[in-house]
Design a protein around this motif. Structure first.
Motif, mmCIF file in Angstrom:
data_model
loop_
_atom_site.group_PDB
_atom_site.id
_atom_site.type_symbol
_atom_site.label_atom_id
_atom_site.label_comp_id
_atom_site.label_asym_id
_atom_site.label_seq_id
_atom_site.Cartn_x
_atom_site.Cartn_y
_atom_site.Cartn_z
ATOM 1 N N GLY A 27 0.820 -1.203 0.000
ATOM 2 C CA GLY A 27 0.000 0.000 0.000
ATOM 3 C C GLY A 27 0.850 1.247 0.000
ATOM 4 O O GLY A 27 1.804 1.353 0.778
ATOM 5 N N GLY A 28 0.550 2.181 -0.903
ATOM 6 C CA GLY A 28 1.305 3.416 -0.998
ATOM 7 C C GLY A 28 2.644 3.270 -1.687
ATOM 8 O O GLY A 28 3.420 4.223 -1.722
ATOM 9 N N ALA A 83 -1.946 -0.148 -3.819
ATOM 10 C CA ALA A 83 -3.094 0.704 -3.502
ATOM 11 C C ALA A 83 -2.615 2.056 -2.989
ATOM 12 O O ALA A 83 -1.564 2.154 -2.347
ATOM 13 N N ASP A 84 -3.360 3.115 -3.295
ATOM 14 C CA ASP A 84 -3.067 4.464 -2.798
ATOM 15 C C ASP A 84 -1.665 4.933 -3.187
ATOM 16 O O ASP A 84 -0.909 5.465 -2.375
ATOM 17 N N GLY A 86 -0.959 7.339 -5.225
ATOM 18 C CA GLY A 86 -1.008 8.693 -5.757
ATOM 19 C C GLY A 86 -1.286 8.705 -7.240
ATOM 20 O O GLY A 86 -2.012 7.875 -7.767
ATOM 21 N N GLU A 111 5.316 8.526 -2.330
ATOM 22 C CA GLU A 111 5.523 9.932 -1.950
ATOM 23 C C GLU A 111 6.989 10.343 -1.999
ATOM 24 O O GLU A 111 7.308 11.537 -1.900
#
Length: 329
Positions: A27-28, A83-84, A86, A111
């Motif tokens: 995730g991310g 998932a997630d 961006g 990020e």
């Protein structure tokens, strides 16, 4: 996939090229097909497991490396996303902080990645993250350099120094670079108004005084560096490559803080840029300067993934000209 593994702390020969499973993004995160990766003093500290004080802080592992695959600076193409993640999509060229960068594929936090400027090759892009962000923080954030100020960069020919000279020049400062004889013309071409060959001249004994000194070398004491500052000058100490098996950069920063408490000058340490804090904002600021044509990464040497141990030895010796980069097949 091929990756450079490190099972124990030690010299460059602990780095071994091996076949390992391709990682999967959580995730991310995104999976990056790495096209190039850069080496930093941070990497050889992680390889050696020093300073010992850093082991106690949990960042590198206590008895063995926390991360089996070495490397942190990467440029490549997004292969898959978790998932997630961006706005990143498969096929997007990126650069940024990517733990396990010395491999054909690596997972990174979305990020901590930004789009690769089109004007850069992947080798140039890989040179950006840690070196450019450290330089940005040293010159703009900590040094607070303003137009018209006189700035000296000690170690101007290295990975951080080449970025620092360009960033200070972009801020319309008058830049003096201190470097080896072989890097004098290169540093001048980056925007330095004056260049000093460290083997032929001691800048601390000259009449010139500087508003900001960024010291990337650590070969001179804070008290000696202060001689070259104006009465209200700022000394920015970059401890990223500081030697010392017990305290290393931590000891250097503590010494600077101690001297700062008893002098009229401002002495500020800067830790090397690692993932965390305002890393994304700094990456975006650096890539904006690159897109504007004000900053261009300097790649001094390139090596294949199989030559990573040799490349690490070169960086650890402290004689890198610009950045040393690993290219992937």
């Amino acid at each position: 996939m091929k990756a450079v593994l490190q099972e124990r702390f030690g010299p460059p020969d602990v780095l071994r090229l091996r076949d390992v499973d391709r990682p999967r993004p959580g995730g991310g995160q995104v999976l990056v097909r790495v096209r190039a990766a850069a080496l930093n003093p941070y990497d050889w500290h992680m390889m050696r497991g020093d300073p010992y004080a850093a082991r106690l802080l949990g960042g590198m592992g206590l008895r063995r490396p926390k991360h089996r695959v070495a490397g942190i600076d990467a440029a490549g193409v997004v292969e898959a996303v978790g998932a997630d993640a961006g706005g990143l999509r498969p096929g997007t060229p990126v650069l940024g902080f990517c733990t396990g960068a010395f491999a054909e594929y690596a997972c990174a936090e979305a990020e901590l990645l930004v789009r690769k400027p089109e004007r850069l090759s992947f080798e140039q892009a890989a040179a950006v993250p840690m070196g450019a962000v450290t330089a940005l923080r040293g010159i703009r954030t900590v040094g607070q350099v303003a137009a018209g100020q006189r700035v000296l960069v000690n170690g101007a020919g290295g990975g951080v120094g080449t970025f620092a000279v360009q960033i200070a020049a972009a801020l319309d400062a008058e830049v003096t670079g201190v470097c080896s004889a072989g890097s004098v013309e290169m540093v001048r071409s980056l925007g330095a108004a004056h260049v000093i060959d460290y083997a032929r001249g001691d800048f601390t004994g000259r009449l010139a005084r500087y508003d900001v000194i960024l010291d990337n070398v650590g070969n001179l004491s804070p008290s000696r560096l202060r001689r070259a500052l104006t009465p209200t000058g700022i000394l920015v100490a970059n401890g990223g490559g500081s030697p010392g098996r017990v305290f290393g950069a931590i000891g250097s920063m503590l010494r600077v803080a101690a001297v700062n408490a008893v002098t009229r000058h401002t002495l500020r340490p800067i830790a090397p840029a690692t993932p965390g804090g305002p890393a994304r904002e700094d990456l975006l600021a650096v890539t904006a300067l690159i897109e504007a044509g004000k900053v261009t990464p300097v790649v001094g040497r390139t090596h294949s993934l199989a030559e990573t141990a040799e490349a690490m030895g070169h960086v650890e010796a402290g004689h890198s000209r610009g950045k040393t980069v690993i290219t992937m097949p």
